[in-house]
Design an enzyme around this catalytic site. Structure first.
Site, PDB file in Angstrom:
ATOM      1  N   GLY A 157      -5.749  -1.069   3.448  1.00 38.96           N
ATOM      2  CA  GLY A 157      -6.716  -0.031   3.801  1.00 38.96           C
ATOM      3  C   GLY A 157      -6.753   1.064   2.758  1.00 38.96           C
ATOM      4  N   GLU A 176      -9.714  -7.530  -1.242  1.00 36.97           N
ATOM      5  CA  GLU A 176     -10.182  -7.137  -2.567  1.00 36.97           C
ATOM      6  C   GLU A 176     -11.693  -7.380  -2.621  1.00 36.97           C
ATOM      7  OE1 GLU A 176      -8.413  -5.767  -4.824  1.00 36.97           O
ATOM      8  OE2 GLU A 176      -6.330  -6.239  -4.314  1.00 36.97           O
ATOM      9  N   ALA A 185       0.839  -1.214   0.000  1.00 37.57           N
ATOM     10  CA  ALA A 185       0.000   0.000   0.000  1.00 37.57           C
ATOM     11  C   ALA A 185       0.869   1.258   0.000  1.00 37.57           C
ATOM     12  CB  ALA A 185      -0.977  -0.025   1.167  1.00 37.57           C
ATOM     13  N   LYS A 231       2.492  -9.973  -5.503  1.00 43.46           N
ATOM     14  CA  LYS A 231       3.365  -9.008  -4.826  1.00 43.46           C
ATOM     15  C   LYS A 231       4.812  -9.486  -4.770  1.00 43.46           C
ATOM     16  CE  LYS A 231      -0.333  -7.006  -1.999  1.00 43.46           C
ATOM     17  NZ  LYS A 231      -0.916  -6.868  -0.651  1.00 43.46           N
TER      18      LYS A 231
END
Length: 814
Positions: free
Chosen positions: A796, A666, A610, A681
Site C-alpha cells: 500500500g 506493481e 513496505a 525480496k
C-alpha cells in the site's frame, strides 16, 4: 565628534544619496561630524577601464568617459534644485575636462603609469564628495568640503601608498581645530605624496581614510555605512540563516575581514584600534537596524563569532627528504614569494619538516611556481626536493572567535561536522591563540561547508535535509503528503528541517533551490522542465547541498542504475525500488561500499515489507553477533490480498484487478504474480543476512499457467487470467478441500532459497494472515525454536511512503 563613511553602494543613485542626507542630518543634530564618501557605485571600475582602454590606444575609452560624465550630471540634476545647478554643473565640468585631458594624454602616448592611474581613479571620490556636499547645502545643512589630499600625506608607492602619520595627523588636527562647520565632507581613498603628487590608499582606501581621520580627532565612534546590517555570522549570499553579529572585538573583525568578509578591510581597523575607538557597521537602507559594534572586547555568549572564507585559492606543496633538518628552507621559500609580492593566506608544515604547504590566490600560482622552481632548481635536479605540487580551485574556510581557546572541542566539532558531510579537508592551520581555525577545502564545497558549520555553531542544532524526489505517483504523492503534514513536528521535536528541492514524474522535473511549496507542487510540476535524469543529476551535483537525499519512488531499472553516481557525490539514497539490491551481487556490494566510502547512507527498508522494520531488525541481529539460519516469510502484500479475497464466488481475474486499483500490485502485475517481486525480496534478506546469492539461484515454483508466463504485454497477461479461470479455480478448490489457505511463501534455508504458492494448514502462523499483511519468521542461533516474528501491513502507498519517510528521518537523526 563622529566620523561617518559611506560606501559606493550607499551613494549609487540620487535615491540612495537622499537616504545618506537624512542619516547625516540626524547625526549632525547630536554632534559635529566628518563624512567620508567613496566614488558613486561602479564609477571606480569605469575609471580604471577607461584608463586601460586609453593605454591600449582603444578609442572606446571615450565611451567610458561619457558614462562617467552622464552619471554625475544626471545625479546633480536629480539632487540639486534647479536654481543652484549651474554653479555645481560648472565645477563638475571643469573637473571632467581635466579627467578627459588626462585620458587623452594616456591615449596618445599609450602609457599608463601607477602615478597616472592614481590621478585618474581619484576623480571618482572628488566628484562624489563635491556633489554630496552641495546636496547637503541645498538641504539647509551647514556643510563644508575639505579635500583629503590636503590632509593625508603618503609615500610615492602609487596605487597602494603608505600613510606618513606624523604629518597626516598634524594636518588633520590643525584643520579640525580651526574648522567650525557642523558637517565636514571629505573624499575617501585619495591622498598626496610629500612632493604633492596625487596618490591613493589602495583597496579599502575610503574606510582607511575614515579611520585615519577618526583616530586623529579622537572621534567618539567611526560609523561605516554600507548595504548590509553589519558583519554577519557567515556570508548571507551563501547562508540564508546568517545574521548580524551585535558585538565583536577588533581582532575578531580583522580575522573575519581577512577571510573574505568584505564589509570591512583589515588595515582600516589599525588607526582606531590604537585609540580604542569603536567602529559601528550600519546599513544605509535600514538605518534603524542595530548593526555591528566593533570594540576592544566582545561578548562571550558564543565562542564562535563568525565563519568566513576566501575563494579561488591555490594550494601549493613543497616537499622532499632534502628539506628535513636543513635550516633556511622556509626563509628561501617565502623570500621567493615576497620578491614577487605574492601574499600567502595560509601556511602549514609537518613536524617532520618533510613538507610545507601554503595557500595563495589562484591568479598568483603560475608566478609562484616559477619563482619557487627557480629558487630550488638545484635541489629539484638532485631529487632532494620533489617537483612542486599545485592544486587550484580551492577555498579557505575559517572559524573566528576570541573565546575559542577557552572552549574545548571546537576544532574536533568543526572537522567532524565537515567530515560527516563529506567535505574533504586538504590542509589545516590553527594558531596557538586559537582565534582562528582555518581549513582548505575544494571550491565546490564552499556553500555546503558554510551552511554545515553555521548550522552546527549558530542554529540551535537544527539539521536541514534536502530531498530530491523521483516519482510522485501513488507512493511519491503519499510521501509528499506525509512530509507536509509533519514538517512542523519534525522541526519542533527532532530539530529537522525537511525541504523538497526537486520532484519528477515520468515527463517533467521541477527544481526550486529554496524548497518546493508542498501545497502547490501538483500545479507547479506540469510547468517544469522536460525530464532528463542526466540533467537532474547534474543539478543535484551543482547545488551540492549538505544532507542531500535522493529518493527513488519508482520501480524503474534505469533510475536504480544511477544510485552509484549519487553515492559518489556523497548524496544519500533512499529507495523502495528493489531492482538495485536484487541486481548482481557485485553491484549490491559496490553500492554498500560506496555508501561507506563517501559517508552517504543507502537505505532501502521498504524493499521488503513496505513500512515494516524487517531489514532494520535483520541488520541489528547481524550487528549484535547473531546468525540467521532460516527465514520463512509471506512477503507479497499484493499476493496475500489476492489469495485472501479469492474464493468460489469471485474470479481470480477480478481480484487481481481490484488489487491494482487498491495500489497493492506493481504497475505491471506480472512482477507480483510471477513471483519475481518475492524472489527479489527474499534475495535481499538473504544478502543482508550475509549470504552471497544471485536472483538466478532462487527456485521459483510458479502457480501461473504457461500462457500467462508467455504473455507479451500487461493487457495480454490480464486476458490470460480470464481465459485460465479454471486453472486458478482448481488451485483454490484443492486448498479448501484440505482445510488450508493459499499463501505465496518465500523460504531461505542454509544458503538456498525458493518461492512458491503453498497450502497453509490452520495451525501455521501464516494461516490467519489477513488482508495485504506480510509476515517474516527469523530463525537464528538465538531464536532456534521459536522464531522472531515481524508481522503487519506489507503493501500500500501509505505504509510504503511511511517506510521511506522513516528512512529519511533515520538519516536526519544520525
Amino acid at each position: 565628534m563622529k566620523v561617518l563613511k559611506f560606501g559606493g553602494s550607499s551613494i549609487a543613485s540620487s535615491e540612495n544619496i537622499n537616504k545618506v542626507i537624512n542619516i547625516v542630518k540626524n547625526s549632525s543634530a547630536e554632534t559635529n561630524i566628518a563624512v567620508v564618501v567613496s566614488a558613486l557605485g561602479g564609477i571606480t571600475d569605469v575609471l580604471l577601464n577607461a584608463g586601460a582602454l586609453a593605454c591600449k590606444g582603444d578609442e572606446s575609452y571615450k565611451n567610458s568617459f561619457q558614462i562617467i560624465e552622464n552619471k554625475h550630471i544626471d545625479i546633480i540634476r536629480e539632487l540639486i534644485p534647479v536654481n543652484n545647478q549651474s554653479g555645481v554643473l560648472g565645477q563638475i565640468k571643469k573637473m571632467l575636462n581635466t579627467l578627459e585631458n588626462t585620458l587623452e594624454g594616456v591615449f596618445l602616448i599609450n602609457e599608463l603609469s601607477a602615478k597616472t592611474s592614481d590621478k585618474i581613479v581619484s576623480f571618482g571620490e572628488l566628484f562624489s564628495s563635491f556633489i554630496i556636499c552641495e546636496a547637503l547645502k541645498s538641504n539647509g545643512l551647514h556643510s563644508e568640503l575639505k579635500n583629503s589630499q590636503e590632509l593625508i600625506v603618503t609615500d610615492d608607492n602609487f596605487s597602494n601608498a603608505a600613510v606618513i602619520f606624523s604629518k597626516t595627523n598634524k594636518n588633520i588636527e590643525n584643520f579640525f581645530k580651526q574648522n567650525s562647520a557642523k558637517i565636514v565632507m571629505l573624499p575617501g581613498f585619495v591622498a598626496k605624496t610629500e612632493q604633492g603628487e596625487v596618490s591613493t590608499l589602495g583597496r579599502g582606501g575610503s574606510d582607511y581614510t575614515a579611520a585615519i581621520i577618526a583616530s586623529a580627532v579622537n572621534a567618539s565612534v567611526l560609523e561605516i555605512w554600507t548595504d548590509v546590517s553589519g558583519m554577519y555570522t557567515a556570508n548571507p549570499k551563501f547562508v540564508r540563516e546568517a545574521f548580524p553579529i551585535k558585538n565583536i572585538s577588533y581582532q575578531e573583525a580583522m580575522e573575519l575581514s581577512h577571510f573574505g568578509a568584505k564589509v570591512l578591510y583589515p588595515p582600516t581597523i589599525q588607526p582606531v584600534l590604537k585609540k580604542e575607538i569603536s567602529i559601528c557597521i550600519k546599513n544605509t537602507f535600514e538605518p534603524e537596524a542595530e548593526g555591528t559594534l566593533i570594540s576592544k572586547k566582545s561578548s562571550n555568549e558564543n565562542p564562535i563569532k563568525g565563519i568566513s572564507h576566501i575563494e579561488n585559492m591555490a594550494l601549493i606543496t613543497l616537499e622532499g627528504g632534502g628539506m628535513i633538518g636543513i635550516p633556511g628552507i622556509s626563509k628561501r621559500l617565502f623570500g621567493a614569494l615576497s620578491t614577487e609580492k605574492i601574499s600567502v593566506s595560509l601556511i602549514t608544515q609537518a613536524s617532520s619538516e618533510y613538507s610545507i604547504c601554503f595557500a595563495i590566490n589562484n591568479s598568483d600560482s603560475e608566478k609562484a611556481t616559477e619563482a619557487i622552481n627557480k629558487e630550488f632548481e638545484y635541489e629539484i635536479k638532485q631529487n632532494r626536493i620533489e617537483p612542486l605540487v599545485v592544486e587550484q580551485n580551492n577555498a579557505i574556510i575559517a572559524l573566528v572567535g576570541d573565546h575559542m581557546k577557552s572552549h574545548q572541542g571546537i576544532s574536533g566539532k568543526m572537522f567532524s561536522t565537515l567530515g560527516k558531510n563529506n567535505v574533504n579537508i586538504r590542509a589545516i592551520a590553527q594558531g596557538a591563540s586559537e582565534k582562528n581555525i582555518s581549513a582548505v577545502i575544494s571550491h565546490k564545497d564552499i556553500k555546503k561547508a558554510l551552511n554545515t558549520l553555521h548550522s552546527e555553531f549558530f542554529e540551535n542544532q537544527t539539521k536541514q535535509l534536502n530531498l530530491f524526489v523521483v516519482g510522485v505517483g501513488n507512493v511519491g504523492g503519499k510521501l509528499l503528503e506525509q512530509i507536509k503534514q509533519q514538517q512542523q513536528y519534525l522541526l519542533e521535536n527532532l530539530k529537522l528541517q525537511v525541504r523538497v528541492i526537486a520532484l519528477t514524474n515520468s515527463k517533467k522535473m521541477l527544481f526550486n533551490e529554496d524548497g518546493i511549496n508542498l501545497d502547490t507542487w501538483e500545479s507547479q510540476l506540469p510547468n517544469g522542465e522536460p525530464l532528463n535524469m542526466e540533467v537532474f543529476h547534474q543539478n543535484v551535483t551543482d547545488l551540492n547541498y549538505r544532507n542531500s537525499i535522493f529518493v527513488d519512488n519508482t520501480a524503474n531499472e534505469s533510475v536504480s542504475k544511477l544510485y552509484a553516481n549519487y553515492l559518489k557525490e556523497s548524496v544519500a539514497v533512499v529507495t523502495c525500488n528493489k531492482i538495485a539490491c536484487s541486481s548482481s551481487y557485485n553491484n549490491y556490494l559496490n553500492l554498500k561500499y560506496l555508501a561507506r566510502e563517501y559517508n552517504a547512507p543507502f537505505l532501502f527498508e521498504t524493499n521488503v515489507g513496505a513500512g515494516l522494520p524487517i531489514i532494520d531488525t535483520l541488520k541489528n541481529l547481524i550487528a549484535s553477533g547473531d546468525k540467521v539460519t532460516k527465514i520463512q516469510a509471506v512477503l507479497s502484500g499484493s499476493l496475500n490480498f489476492i489469495f485472501n479475497n479469492f474464493d468460489a464466488e469471485t474470479s481470480f481475474s477480478d481480484v487481481v484487478n481490484e488489487a491494482g486499483v487498491q495500489g497493492y500490485t506493481e504497475p505491471d502485475p506480472r512482477i507480483d504474480l510471477s513471483g519475481i517481486d518475492v524472489m527479489r525480496k527474499i534475495l535481499i534478506l538473504a544478502r543482508e543476512s550475509g549470504t552471497q546469492l544471485e536472483l538466478s539461484d532462487i527456485k521459483n515454483n510458479s502457480f501461473l499457467p504457461q500462457s500467462s508466463l508467455d504473455a507479451d504485454s500487461v493487457s495480454d497477461f490480464l486476458e490470460t487470467l480470464k481465459l485460465e479461470a479454471e486453472h486458478f479455480n482448481k488451485i483454490q478448490q484443492n486448498a479448501d478441500a484440505n482445510n488450508c489457505r493459499l499463501k505465496f511463501v518465500a523460504e531461505f534455508d542454509n544458503g538456498t532459497a525458493n518461492v512458491g504458492l503453498q497450502k497453509i494448514p490452520s495451525d501455521h502462523p501464516f494461516y490467519n494472515l489477513d488482508g495485504s499483511d506480510n509476515i517474516v519468521l527469523f530463525f537464528t542461533e538465538r531464536y532456534p525454536i521459536q522464531p522472531l516474528i515481524i508481522k503487519g501491513a506489507g503493501a500500500g502507498a501509505d505504509v510504503t511512503a511511511s517506510g521511506l519517510f522513516a528512512d529519511i528521518i533515520r538519516i536526519g537523526n544520525n
